[in-house]
Write a protein that holds these residues in place. Structure first.
Motif, PDB file in Angstrom:
ATOM      1  N   ARG A 100     -13.857   8.886 -25.893  1.00 12.95           N
ATOM      2  CA  ARG A 100     -13.057   8.215 -24.869  1.00 12.95           C
ATOM      3  C   ARG A 100     -13.751   8.433 -23.540  1.00 12.95           C
ATOM      4  NH1 ARG A 100      -9.907  11.677 -27.230  1.00 12.95           N
ATOM      5  NH2 ARG A 100      -9.401  12.752 -25.307  1.00 12.95           N
ATOM      6  N   LEU A 101     -13.799   7.412 -22.727  1.00 11.81           N
ATOM      7  CA  LEU A 101     -14.436   7.526 -21.421  1.00 11.81           C
ATOM      8  C   LEU A 101     -13.379   7.370 -20.340  1.00 11.81           C
ATOM      9  CD1 LEU A 101     -16.714   6.595 -23.448  1.00 11.81           C
ATOM     10  CD2 LEU A 101     -17.916   5.811 -21.442  1.00 11.81           C
ATOM     11  N   SER A 102     -13.379   8.295 -19.404  1.00 12.49           N
ATOM     12  CA  SER A 102     -12.464   8.243 -18.274  1.00 12.49           C
ATOM     13  C   SER A 102     -13.301   7.982 -17.027  1.00 12.49           C
ATOM     14  CB  SER A 102     -11.707   9.557 -18.138  1.00 12.49           C
ATOM     15  OG  SER A 102     -10.919   9.542 -16.963  1.00 12.49           O
ATOM     16  N   PHE A 103     -12.944   6.961 -16.272  1.00 11.01           N
ATOM     17  CA  PHE A 103     -13.702   6.564 -15.091  1.00 11.01           C
ATOM     18  C   PHE A 103     -12.984   7.014 -13.826  1.00 11.01           C
ATOM     19  CE2 PHE A 103     -14.915   3.704 -18.438  1.00 11.01           C
ATOM     20  CZ  PHE A 103     -16.278   3.526 -18.248  1.00 11.01           C
ATOM     21  N   ALA A 104     -13.766   7.488 -12.860  1.00 11.92           N
ATOM     22  CA  ALA A 104     -13.204   7.888 -11.570  1.00 11.92           C
ATOM     23  C   ALA A 104     -14.178   7.476 -10.467  1.00 11.92           C
ATOM     24  CB  ALA A 104     -12.987   9.399 -11.520  1.00 11.92           C
ATOM     25  N   PHE A 105     -13.630   7.046  -9.333  1.00 13.43           N
ATOM     26  CA  PHE A 105     -14.446   6.767  -8.166  1.00 13.43           C
ATOM     27  C   PHE A 105     -14.535   8.043  -7.350  1.00 13.43           C
ATOM     28  CE2 PHE A 105     -12.846   2.122  -8.116  1.00 13.43           C
ATOM     29  CZ  PHE A 105     -13.758   1.773  -9.095  1.00 13.43           C
ATOM     30  N   VAL A 106     -15.699   8.287  -6.783  1.00  7.76           N
ATOM     31  CA  VAL A 106     -15.918   9.437  -5.915  1.00  7.76           C
ATOM     32  C   VAL A 106     -16.337   8.874  -4.563  1.00  7.76           C
ATOM     33  CG1 VAL A 106     -17.204  11.574  -5.556  1.00  7.76           C
ATOM     34  CG2 VAL A 106     -16.676  10.811  -7.889  1.00  7.76           C
ATOM     35  N   TYR A 147     -19.395   6.463  -5.650  1.00  3.70           N
ATOM     36  CA  TYR A 147     -20.019   6.881  -6.907  1.00  3.70           C
ATOM     37  C   TYR A 147     -19.028   6.621  -8.035  1.00  3.70           C
ATOM     38  CZ  TYR A 147     -22.890   9.845  -3.773  1.00  3.70           C
ATOM     39  OH  TYR A 147     -23.696  10.328  -2.783  1.00  3.70           O
ATOM     40  N   LEU A 148     -19.557   6.546  -9.246  1.00  8.50           N
ATOM     41  CA  LEU A 148     -18.706   6.439 -10.426  1.00  8.50           C
ATOM     42  C   LEU A 148     -18.917   7.692 -11.259  1.00  8.50           C
ATOM     43  CD1 LEU A 148     -16.761   4.617 -12.048  1.00  8.50           C
ATOM     44  CD2 LEU A 148     -18.760   3.775 -13.275  1.00  8.50           C
TER      45      LEU A 148
END
Length: 161
Positions: A100-106, A147-148
């Motif tokens: 599972r991939l969890s995406f977050a913006f930085v 950033y991702l």
């Protein structure tokens, strides 16, 4: 101005409005797809980590970001499914069937401190029908320069800690 006030008084104090013609126009689409043949892509700095997201402290010093970086050229209409497939090309752990991939913006907040904000999740081998698969960077309020951060999670990774 006095003439306009006089005209309003003569009409009972209401401004003159032309009669409505037909139904109201349909709402504009939220985002027009990008013509990828004519539009220059943006550089997206992607940081991957197995098991969790990077902490905001790991981004605090410019030039000392985490080492597990991949640079991707993409457009703001890229979906999380497209980004999942690109991450799978460079991160073997993301290719696992149960990944599972969890995406977050930085990005920096108004005080210059970095924030890590989760924006969506996908399965490595999704069918494209999951809620977050079709979300675009634009819809998630991505700004050029963010950033991702991608956390790659799997049942195997969570038991090995």
């Amino acid at each position: 101005m006095a003439g306009a006030a006089e005209a309003q008084k003569r009409q009972g104090g209401r401004p003159f409005l032309p009669p409505a013609r037909g139904p109201p126009p349909p709402p504009r689409p939220r985002f027009e797809p990008v013509d990828r043949e004519k539009t220059c892509p943006l550089l997206l700095r992607v940081f991957t980590k197995i098991g969790s997201h990077h902490s905001k402290e790991e981004f605090a010093v410019r030039g000392k970001e985490p080492k597990d970086e991949v640079q991707i050229y993409t457009w703001k209409d890229a979906t999380l499914r497209e980004l999942t497939d690109l991450v799978k090309e460079v991160a073997p752990a993301a290719r696992r069937r149960d990944a599972r991939l969890s995406f977050a913006f930085v990005y920096p907040d108004k005080n210059g401190r970095f924030v890590v904000r989760e924006v969506g999740k996908t399965f490595s081998y999704g069918n494209g029908r999951r809620l977050d698969d079709s979300k675009t960077l634009y819809e998630l309020r991505f700004e050029i320069g963010d950033y991702l951060d991608v956390a790659i999670m799997s049942s195997e990774f969570s038991t090995v800690r």
